[in-house]
Design a protein around this motif. Structure first.
Motif, PDB file in Angstrom:
ATOM      1  N   PRO A   1       0.837  -1.190   0.000  1.00  0.00           N
ATOM      2  CA  PRO A   1       0.000   0.000   0.000  1.00  0.00           C
ATOM      3  C   PRO A   1       0.879   1.250   0.000  1.00  0.00           C
ATOM      4  CG  PRO A   1      -0.713  -1.552   1.688  1.00  0.00           C
ATOM      5  CD  PRO A   1       0.599  -2.050   1.144  1.00  0.00           C
TER       6      PRO A   1
ATOM      7  N   ALA B   1      -4.458  -3.319   5.370  1.00  0.00           N
ATOM      8  CA  ALA B   1      -4.541  -2.453   4.197  1.00  0.00           C
ATOM      9  C   ALA B   1      -4.653  -3.278   2.920  1.00  0.00           C
ATOM     10  CB  ALA B   1      -3.330  -1.529   4.129  1.00  0.00           C
ATOM     11  N   THR B   2      -3.951  -4.391   2.869  1.00  0.00           N
ATOM     12  CA  THR B   2      -4.015  -5.258   1.695  1.00  0.00           C
ATOM     13  C   THR B   2      -5.373  -5.939   1.597  1.00  0.00           C
ATOM     14  OG1 THR B   2      -1.631  -5.640   1.794  1.00  0.00           O
ATOM     15  CG2 THR B   2      -2.928  -7.225   0.543  1.00  0.00           C
TER      16      THR B   2
ATOM     17  N   ASP C   1      -8.292  -5.017   3.109  1.00  0.00           N
ATOM     18  CA  ASP C   1      -9.452  -4.128   3.084  1.00  0.00           C
ATOM     19  C   ASP C   1     -10.072  -4.033   1.693  1.00  0.00           C
ATOM     20  OD1 ASP C   1      -9.482  -3.546   5.775  1.00  0.00           O
ATOM     21  OD2 ASP C   1      -8.751  -1.488   5.568  1.00  0.00           O
ATOM     22  N   SER C   2      -9.247  -3.952   0.664  1.00  0.00           N
ATOM     23  CA  SER C   2      -9.785  -3.821  -0.689  1.00  0.00           C
ATOM     24  C   SER C   2     -10.391  -5.129  -1.185  1.00  0.00           C
ATOM     25  CB  SER C   2      -8.702  -3.338  -1.655  1.00  0.00           C
ATOM     26  OG  SER C   2      -7.655  -4.282  -1.715  1.00  0.00           O
ATOM     27  N   ALA C   3      -9.875  -6.259  -0.733  1.00  0.00           N
ATOM     28  CA  ALA C   3     -10.371  -7.553  -1.195  1.00  0.00           C
ATOM     29  C   ALA C   3     -11.552  -8.060  -0.361  1.00  0.00           C
ATOM     30  CB  ALA C   3      -9.239  -8.587  -1.152  1.00  0.00           C
TER      31      ALA C   3
ATOM     32  N   ARG D   1     -13.553  -3.645   4.839  1.00  0.00           N
ATOM     33  CA  ARG D   1     -12.793  -3.079   5.953  1.00  0.00           C
ATOM     34  C   ARG D   1     -12.672  -4.079   7.108  1.00  0.00           C
ATOM     35  NH1 ARG D   1     -13.828   2.887   8.085  1.00  0.00           N
ATOM     36  NH2 ARG D   1     -12.671   3.225   6.196  1.00  0.00           N
TER      37      ARG D   1
ATOM     38  N   SER E   1     -14.692  -8.639   9.478  1.00  0.00           N
ATOM     39  CA  SER E   1     -15.153  -7.483   8.739  1.00  0.00           C
ATOM     40  C   SER E   1     -16.660  -7.411   8.923  1.00  0.00           C
ATOM     41  CB  SER E   1     -14.813  -7.638   7.251  1.00  0.00           C
ATOM     42  OG  SER E   1     -15.523  -6.712   6.478  1.00  0.00           O
TER      43      SER E   1
END
Length: 185
Positions: free
Chosen positions: A9, A52-53, A55-57, A60, A102
């Motif tokens: 990130p 951070a890696t 969260d997008s996949a 959150r 999440s």
């Protein structure tokens, strides 16, 4: 197909990217959703890159739990871009697993490969932990690697099942196939 994620990130130093192997989305539920190979035992440093890696996949990440047996210090919270992740611990949790939660997407269990693990062993563990439908737990994978030096040797009685036409998907790839007729096995 197993997904290996090695990305950095923008807010994380290049040496701190998350090393992950994630189970592909399939209808085959397994014990693990992949593996994480942190570079140190410092959760305050390692967890922001992991979150951070993911969260997008996965949406959150809001909470993480670990077993304190493997981590010298467990921060109560870690900052991640745009939010804070709460960290907890349970001594009953498998020490070789991290649980991520999440609110929008649910729960994921990852094998935690010790940072001092040699690359070849880590690669075997990352592959085995990310196989869809695997019935092996984090502890079983780590024990097999410690004893044999290879997670490929933990099949045991599964060989008989697979070669007799069983439908169980092996976490270590396809079997040798059925025995030829009249082989006596």
């Amino acid at each position: 197909m197993t997904m290996l994620v090695e990305r950095t990130p923008h807010h994380v130093a290049a040496g701190l990217s998350a090393r992950l192997s994630l189970t592909p989305h399939t209808a085959l539920p397994g014990q693990l959703d992949g593996a994480w190979w942190p570079r140190s035992r410092d959760l305050a440093v390692e967890l922001p890159a992991l979150c951070a890696t993911l969260d997008s996949a996965w949406g959150r990440i809001t909470n993480i739990t670990v077993n304190p047996a493997r981590w010298p210090l467990i921060p109560r919270k870690v900052p991640v871009t745009g939010h804070t992740v709460h960290v907890g611990w349970f001594s009953e949790q498998d020490p070789d697993k991290v649980i991520l939660l999440s609110r929008s997407m649910g729960r994921w269990d990852l094998l935690v490969i010790p940072p001092e693990t040699p690359p070849a062993a880590a690669a075997r563990l990352m592959t085995a932990a990310a196989l869809p439908g695997s019935v092996l737990t984090a502890g079983a994978l780590m024990a097999a690697e410690a004893v044999t030096g290879s997670t490929r040797d933990v099949r045991g009685g599964e060989d008989d099942w697979e070669t007799e036409g069983g439908a169980c998907m092996s976490p270590f790839g396809p079997s040798a196939g059925p025995l030829p007729a009249g082989s006596g096995g």
